[in-house]
Design a protein around this motif. Structure first.
Motif, mmCIF file in Angstrom:
data_model
loop_
_atom_site.group_PDB
_atom_site.id
_atom_site.type_symbol
_atom_site.label_atom_id
_atom_site.label_comp_id
_atom_site.label_asym_id
_atom_site.label_seq_id
_atom_site.Cartn_x
_atom_site.Cartn_y
_atom_site.Cartn_z
ATOM 1 N N ASN A 28 0.872 -1.163 0.000
ATOM 2 C CA ASN A 28 0.000 0.000 0.000
ATOM 3 C C ASN A 28 0.914 1.219 0.000
ATOM 4 O O ASN A 28 1.555 1.508 1.009
ATOM 5 C CB ASN A 28 -0.899 -0.020 1.241
ATOM 6 C CG ASN A 28 -1.783 1.198 1.336
ATOM 7 O OD1 ASN A 28 -1.481 2.267 0.798
ATOM 8 N ND2 ASN A 28 -2.891 1.045 2.037
ATOM 9 N N LEU A 30 0.441 4.375 0.188
ATOM 10 C CA LEU A 30 0.134 5.416 1.171
ATOM 11 C C LEU A 30 0.623 5.014 2.563
ATOM 12 O O LEU A 30 1.137 5.844 3.310
ATOM 13 C CB LEU A 30 -1.367 5.707 1.193
ATOM 14 C CG LEU A 30 -1.914 6.301 -0.111
ATOM 15 C CD1 LEU A 30 -3.416 6.494 -0.028
ATOM 16 C CD2 LEU A 30 -1.222 7.608 -0.433
ATOM 17 N N ARG A 31 0.466 3.743 2.903
ATOM 18 C CA ARG A 31 0.956 3.265 4.206
ATOM 19 C C ARG A 31 2.464 3.459 4.298
ATOM 20 O O ARG A 31 2.989 3.930 5.304
ATOM 21 C CB ARG A 31 0.612 1.789 4.401
ATOM 22 C CG ARG A 31 1.166 1.235 5.693
ATOM 23 C CD ARG A 31 0.872 -0.233 5.872
ATOM 24 N NE ARG A 31 1.388 -0.681 7.157
ATOM 25 C CZ ARG A 31 1.361 -1.910 7.566
ATOM 26 N NH1 ARG A 31 0.807 -2.843 6.825
ATOM 27 N NH2 ARG A 31 1.872 -2.239 8.732
ATOM 28 N N SER A 33 4.428 5.536 2.426
ATOM 29 C CA SER A 33 4.764 6.968 2.388
ATOM 30 C C SER A 33 4.487 7.663 3.706
ATOM 31 O O SER A 33 5.249 8.522 4.137
ATOM 32 C CB SER A 33 3.974 7.674 1.286
ATOM 33 O OG SER A 33 4.376 7.218 0.038
ATOM 34 N N ASP A 34 3.372 7.306 4.347
ATOM 35 C CA ASP A 34 2.961 7.991 5.570
ATOM 36 C C ASP A 34 3.697 7.530 6.821
ATOM 37 O O ASP A 34 3.773 8.270 7.794
ATOM 38 C CB ASP A 34 1.457 7.815 5.800
ATOM 39 C CG ASP A 34 0.620 8.588 4.795
ATOM 40 O OD1 ASP A 34 1.181 9.458 4.092
ATOM 41 O OD2 ASP A 34 -0.591 8.320 4.717
#
Length: 163
Positions: A28, A30-31, A33-34
């Protein structure tokens, strides 16, 4: 917070440096990157690949050999009809050699906390990543619509591109 991604990769150090990071992962984005700050590369020298060293492995099986500071996560999937894969792009890297870090997990990306590691990732001797060629692609508007519709799992007619 789990800010370390541990990867089990067939790619060796030189290839990772040449490509600008570690990939091609089904994660994922976004997971990653965040939450992820560091990526630890552990060597996969699966004996089933004997004679087929496409990744140019450089270290012992299961050995952690490189830590990268995560700069960004980019898509490396060229065919919009295929499963999405991503590369972890590094801003800096440090070389390490720590045996048996990979625990045998089935999925080749595992998320950890810094405190779970047998070393301190913040005190390593990081070097800037060498320059690498971008994997950016130029899309026609139709190709872009198809790729975006597949990525977001929506109908292509619902994709509007405004210039």
């Amino acid at each position: 917070m789990r800010n370390v991604a541990l990867t089990f990769t067939a790619r060796g150090k030189e290839r990772i440096l040449r490509e600008g990071g570690s990939g091609d992962w089904t994660v994922n984005p976004l997971r990653v990157s965040d939450h992820v700050d560091y990526v630890i590369c552990c060597q996969n020298t699966n004996p089933k690949r004997k004679g087929n060293d496409w990744g140019q492995a450089t270290h012992k099986h299961g050995q952690a050999f490189l830590v990268g500071k995560l700069l960004e996560v980019i898509s490396v999937t060229e065919d919009a009809d295929k499963k999405k894969r991503y590369q972890f792009v590094f801003s800096e890297y440090a070389e390490i050699e720590i045996d048996d870090i990979w625990g045998g997990d089935r999925f080749p990306v595992r998320y950890l906390q810094e405190k779970d590691l047998p070393f301190d990732v913040t005190t390593l001797d990081y070097k800037p990543m060498p320059k690498f060629k971008s994997k950016e692609r130029v899309f026609s508007l139709e190709e872009a619509k198809k790729a975006l519709s597949n990525f977001y799992d929506i109908d292509k007619t619902d994709v509007k591109i405004m210039l």
